[in-house]
Design a protein around this motif. Structure first.
Motif, short mmCIF file in Angstrom:
data_model
loop_
_atom_site.label_atom_id
_atom_site.label_comp_id
_atom_site.label_asym_id
_atom_site.label_seq_id
_atom_site.Cartn_x
_atom_site.Cartn_y
_atom_site.Cartn_z
N ALA A 162 27.58 -31.93 17.25
CA ALA A 162 26.46 -32.29 18.14
C ALA A 162 26.42 -31.35 19.34
CB ALA A 162 26.60 -33.73 18.60
N GLY A 163 25.26 -30.78 19.60
CA GLY A 163 25.07 -29.90 20.74
C GLY A 163 25.45 -28.45 20.52
N GLU A 164 26.13 -28.14 19.42
CA GLU A 164 26.49 -26.74 19.15
C GLU A 164 25.27 -25.98 18.62
OE1 GLU A 164 31.11 -26.16 18.20
OE2 GLU A 164 29.96 -26.92 16.50
N GLU A 165 25.28 -24.68 18.82
CA GLU A 165 24.15 -23.86 18.40
C GLU A 165 24.61 -22.59 17.73
OE1 GLU A 165 23.13 -21.57 22.52
OE2 GLU A 165 22.51 -23.67 22.36
N ILE A 166 23.68 -21.99 16.99
CA ILE A 166 23.92 -20.69 16.36
C ILE A 166 22.66 -19.87 16.50
CG2 ILE A 166 23.26 -21.52 14.06
CD1 ILE A 166 25.38 -19.46 13.00
N TYR A 167 22.86 -18.57 16.66
CA TYR A 167 21.76 -17.63 16.82
C TYR A 167 21.75 -16.70 15.61
CZ TYR A 167 19.28 -13.56 18.67
OH TYR A 167 18.43 -12.52 18.85
N PHE A 168 20.61 -16.60 14.95
CA PHE A 168 20.42 -15.66 13.85
C PHE A 168 19.57 -14.51 14.39
CE2 PHE A 168 20.92 -19.81 11.90
CZ PHE A 168 21.83 -19.57 10.87
N SER A 169 20.02 -13.28 14.23
CA SER A 169 19.27 -12.15 14.79
C SER A 169 18.00 -11.85 14.00
CB SER A 169 20.15 -10.90 14.86
OG SER A 169 20.58 -10.52 13.58
N MET A 170 17.95 -12.20 12.71
CA MET A 170 16.74 -11.96 11.93
C MET A 170 16.64 -12.96 10.79
SD MET A 170 13.96 -10.40 11.26
CE MET A 170 13.84 -8.88 12.15
N VAL A 171 15.57 -13.70 10.79
CA VAL A 171 15.24 -14.61 9.69
C VAL A 171 13.78 -14.37 9.35
CG1 VAL A 171 14.97 -17.03 9.03
CG2 VAL A 171 16.93 -16.35 10.40
N HIS A 172 13.47 -14.25 8.07
CA HIS A 172 12.10 -13.95 7.67
C HIS A 172 11.24 -15.20 7.53
CE1 HIS A 172 12.96 -9.74 7.18
NE2 HIS A 172 14.06 -10.08 6.54
N ASN A 173 11.85 -16.30 7.11
CA ASN A 173 11.11 -17.54 6.92
C ASN A 173 12.09 -18.69 7.08
OD1 ASN A 173 9.66 -19.81 5.67
ND2 ASN A 173 8.25 -18.25 4.92
N LEU A 174 11.67 -19.75 7.77
CA LEU A 174 12.57 -20.89 7.98
C LEU A 174 12.95 -21.58 6.68
CD1 LEU A 174 11.32 -22.56 11.26
CD2 LEU A 174 12.90 -20.69 10.94
N ARG A 175 12.18 -21.36 5.63
CA ARG A 175 12.53 -21.97 4.33
C ARG A 175 13.80 -21.37 3.74
NH1 ARG A 175 10.55 -20.47 -0.74
NH2 ARG A 175 9.86 -22.62 -0.94
N GLU A 176 14.26 -20.23 4.29
CA GLU A 176 15.50 -19.60 3.82
C GLU A 176 16.75 -20.34 4.30
OE1 GLU A 176 15.25 -15.66 5.40
OE2 GLU A 176 13.50 -15.15 4.20
N ILE A 177 16.61 -21.17 5.32
CA ILE A 177 17.75 -21.89 5.90
C ILE A 177 17.77 -23.31 5.36
CG2 ILE A 177 18.88 -22.66 8.03
CD1 ILE A 177 18.69 -19.63 7.87
#
Length: 93
Positions: A60-75
């Motif tokens: 809870a409250g933790e985060e992650i940063y992705f430098s490049m994602v093409h579409n949110l459906r990939e996650i």
């Protein structure tokens, strides 16, 4: 550039779901586990096979940063407790 944000919860723990059905991103993405979560969140891109054994774990409250994602459906995400989830924000470049 445009900024987008949203939230995604998973109603049934153990059933992975896409972060979004189809939302082009084409840029950096920030994903943060909701602060009210009572269990872990698991992230990955293994076509629905994301779980505590192969996903990236966020408390809870933790985060992650992705430098490049093409579409949110990939996650993909799954949760350890019903109705837990994440918030996300990205810039469409």
């Amino acid at each position: 550039m445009a900024e987008y944000s949203g939230q995604k919860t998973v109603s049934a723990a153990g059933t992975a779901e896409r972060l979004h059905a189809d939302l082009p991103c084409n840029g950096p993405l920030l994903v943060k586990a909701l602060p009210g979560n009572t269990g872990d969140v698991y992230l990955g891109n293994v076509e629905g096979d994301v779980s505590s054994t192969n996903g990236l774990v966020l408390d809870a409250g933790e985060e992650i940063y992705f430098s490049m994602v093409h579409n949110l459906r990939e996650i993909w995400l799954d949760v350890g407790t019903n109705d837990d989830g994440v918030a996300y924000m990205f810039l469409r470049i």
